[in-house]
Design an enzyme around this catalytic site. Structure first.
Site, PDB file in Angstrom:
ATOM      1  N   THR A 274     -46.058  78.637 -92.996  1.00 33.10           N
ATOM      2  CA  THR A 274     -45.538  79.426 -94.108  1.00 33.10           C
ATOM      3  C   THR A 274     -44.238  80.124 -93.731  1.00 33.10           C
ATOM      4  OG1 THR A 274     -46.869  81.323 -93.418  1.00 33.10           O
ATOM      5  CG2 THR A 274     -47.845  79.837 -95.037  1.00 33.10           C
ATOM      6  N   ASN A 275     -43.946  80.201 -92.449  1.00 29.87           N
ATOM      7  CA  ASN A 275     -42.766  80.919 -91.980  1.00 29.87           C
ATOM      8  C   ASN A 275     -42.336  80.319 -90.651  1.00 29.87           C
ATOM      9  OD1 ASN A 275     -41.031  82.926 -90.703  1.00 29.87           O
ATOM     10  ND2 ASN A 275     -41.750  84.364 -92.249  1.00 29.87           N
TER      11      ASN A 275
ATOM     12  N   ARG B 163     -34.494  63.621-107.306  1.00 26.18           N
ATOM     13  CA  ARG B 163     -33.854  62.718-108.261  1.00 26.18           C
ATOM     14  C   ARG B 163     -32.818  61.851-107.564  1.00 26.18           C
ATOM     15  NH1 ARG B 163     -34.443  67.708-110.700  1.00 26.18           N
ATOM     16  NH2 ARG B 163     -35.715  67.744-112.606  1.00 26.18           N
TER      17      ARG B 163
ATOM     18  N   LYS C  68     -39.633  87.334-105.848  1.00 28.09           N
ATOM     19  CA  LYS C  68     -40.774  86.692-105.196  1.00 28.09           C
ATOM     20  C   LYS C  68     -42.044  87.018-105.979  1.00 28.09           C
ATOM     21  CE  LYS C  68     -43.056  86.046-100.714  1.00 28.09           C
ATOM     22  NZ  LYS C  68     -42.883  84.581-100.760  1.00 28.09           N
TER      23      LYS C  68
ATOM     24  N   ARG D  52     -32.725  74.930-101.456  1.00 30.36           N
ATOM     25  CA  ARG D  52     -32.003  75.912-100.646  1.00 30.36           C
ATOM     26  C   ARG D  52     -32.226  75.667 -99.156  1.00 30.36           C
ATOM     27  NH1 ARG D  52     -33.229  81.873-102.324  1.00 30.36           N
ATOM     28  NH2 ARG D  52     -35.276  81.318-101.490  1.00 30.36           N
ATOM     29  N   MET D  53     -33.472  75.432 -98.758  1.00 31.19           N
ATOM     30  CA  MET D  53     -33.752  75.180 -97.345  1.00 31.19           C
ATOM     31  C   MET D  53     -33.169  73.846 -96.898  1.00 31.19           C
ATOM     32  SD  MET D  53     -35.308  77.646 -95.776  1.00 31.19           S
ATOM     33  CE  MET D  53     -36.156  76.865 -94.396  1.00 31.19           C
TER      34      MET D  53
ATOM     35  N   THR E 284     -46.592  84.717 -95.313  1.00 35.99           N
ATOM     36  CA  THR E 284     -46.457  85.224 -93.947  1.00 35.99           C
ATOM     37  C   THR E 284     -47.452  86.347 -93.685  1.00 35.99           C
ATOM     38  OG1 THR E 284     -44.122  84.638 -93.889  1.00 35.99           O
ATOM     39  CG2 THR E 284     -44.870  86.273 -92.296  1.00 35.99           C
TER      40      THR E 284
ATOM     41  N   GLY F 146     -36.450  66.971 -99.325  1.00 34.99           N
ATOM     42  CA  GLY F 146     -36.219  68.155-100.150  1.00 34.99           C
ATOM     43  C   GLY F 146     -34.816  68.661 -99.929  1.00 34.99           C
TER      44      GLY F 146
ATOM     45  N   HIS G  45     -40.492  92.178-100.122  1.00 34.97           N
ATOM     46  CA  HIS G  45     -39.604  91.064-100.436  1.00 34.97           C
ATOM     47  C   HIS G  45     -38.763  91.399-101.662  1.00 34.97           C
ATOM     48  CE1 HIS G  45     -42.365  88.799 -97.802  1.00 34.97           C
ATOM     49  NE2 HIS G  45     -41.340  87.998 -97.612  1.00 34.97           N
ATOM     50  N   HIS G  46     -37.834  90.501-101.980  1.00 32.05           N
ATOM     51  CA  HIS G  46     -36.948  90.668-103.134  1.00 32.05           C
ATOM     52  C   HIS G  46     -37.747  90.616-104.444  1.00 32.05           C
ATOM     53  CE1 HIS G  46     -37.309  86.315-103.808  1.00 32.05           C
ATOM     54  NE2 HIS G  46     -37.249  86.229-102.496  1.00 32.05           N
TER      55      HIS G  46
END
Length: 239
Positions: free
Chosen positions: A119-120, A41, A154, A16-17, A161, A12, A150-151
Site C-alpha cells: 500500500t506504500n 487505452r 483522499k 500519476r505514478m 498505510t 499503468g 492526508h489531503h
C-alpha cells in the site's frame, strides 16, 4: 564494474505514478531502462522519449523485461499478474482495491515468481512498520493509536498505510485504534502513539513529496530481480 540496467515494464503508465516512474527511471539510465509502457487505452504515440507504448489489450506483445511495476486499476491487475507468471519474471504492484480473489491469486503466484504488493512504497514507512512491530511487542498492554493525515481529496479512511502499520502492531498483540484527518494538500503523515501510565512514545513519518513512493518502487524492483519466488514486503528489500 559496469552493471546492466534493470529492464522495466511500467503498467499503468498514463497515471500519476506511472508517469513519475517513467520520469525517474529516465533520469537513472545506468540503473533502469523502461522497455515498455502499458496504458489502459491505445496510446496516441507509439514511442515517447524512446519508450515503446502499448495498450493494455496488447500486453502479450511487450518485449522482454526484468521486472514489471504495476500501478493500475483492479481490472488491470489479473492480466499483468498472469503475464509475469507466464514469463517467470518479478512483479511489483501498488494497485489498490484488489479483491479477495485477486489477493489469493497473488499469493498463489508467489509460489512461482517473486512478488511485492504494498500500500506504500516509502522506504521510511517500511522502517516505521518494523519499529512499530518491535515497540508493540515490547510494550504489551499499552494503548496504541494511529493518527493519519492526508489531503482533502483522499476518500478512504483509515489510509492503507495506517492499516498496514496497524497490522504490524497487531501482529505483536496490540489492540489498535485509528483516527483520520483530511486537510489541505497534506501528502501523508502517520503517527503511531504508544501510551502507558505516565509515559508516551510517538513514532511519526511525514511525506513531503510523492516521488518518495516512486523511488521506493524502483528500489524494490531493482532488488527483487533475481530473487527466489515468494511474497516479499518492502522492508525485506531495504538492503
Amino acid at each position: 564494474m559496469a552493471t546492466t540496467p534493470t529492464r522495466l515494464l511500467i503498467h499503468g503508465a498514463s497515471g500519476r505514478m506511472g508517469q513519475a516512474l517513467l520520469r525517474l527511471a529516465a533520469g537513472q539510465p545506468e540503473q533502469f531502462q523502461a522497455v515498455a509502457a502499458v496504458t489502459r487505452r491505445s496510446p496516441a504515440q507509439r514511442v515517447v522519449e524512446g519508450v515503446p507504448h502499448f495498450a493494455a489489450s496488447e500486453l502479450a506483445g511487450v518485449p522482454a523485461f526484468d521486472v514489471a511495476i504495476d500501478f493500475s486499476l483492479p481490472e488491470g491487475f489479473d492480466p499483468i499478474l498472469a503475464l509475469c507468471v507466464e514469463r517467470g519474471v518479478p512483479l511489483v504492484s501498488g494497485t489498490t482495491g484488489i479483491s479477495p480473489a485477486q489477493q489469493q491469486a497473488l499469493e498463489q503466484a508467489a509460489a512461482r515468481i517473486p512478488l511485492v504488493w504494498a500500500t506504500n512504497f516509502s522506504l521510511g514507512v517500511a522502517v516505521l512498520a518494523e519499529l512499530v512491530e518491535r515497540a508493540a511487542g515490547a510494550l504489551a498492554g499499552w494503548d496504541v493509536d494511529i493518527v493519519e493525515s492526508h489531503h482533502i481529496h483522499k476518500k478512504d479512511a483509515p489510509s492503507g498505510t495506517a492499516l498496514t502499520l496497524g497490522q504490524a502492531a497487531g501482529s505483536a498483540g496490540a489492540d489498535v485504534h485509528y483516527a483520520s484527518l483530511r486537510a489541505g494538500d497534506i501528502v501523508g503523515e502517520h503517527t503511531v502513539q504508544f501510551a502507558g501510565i505516565g509515559e508516551r512514545i510517538e513514532l511519526t513519518h511525514r511525506a513531503t513529496h510523492r516521488d518518495i513512493f516512486v523511488r521506493g518502487a524502483l528500489h524494490v524492483a531493482q532488488r527483487l530481480a533475481g530473487r527466489a519466488p515468494g511474497l516479499y514486503r518492502v522492508r525485506d528489500l531495504l538492503d
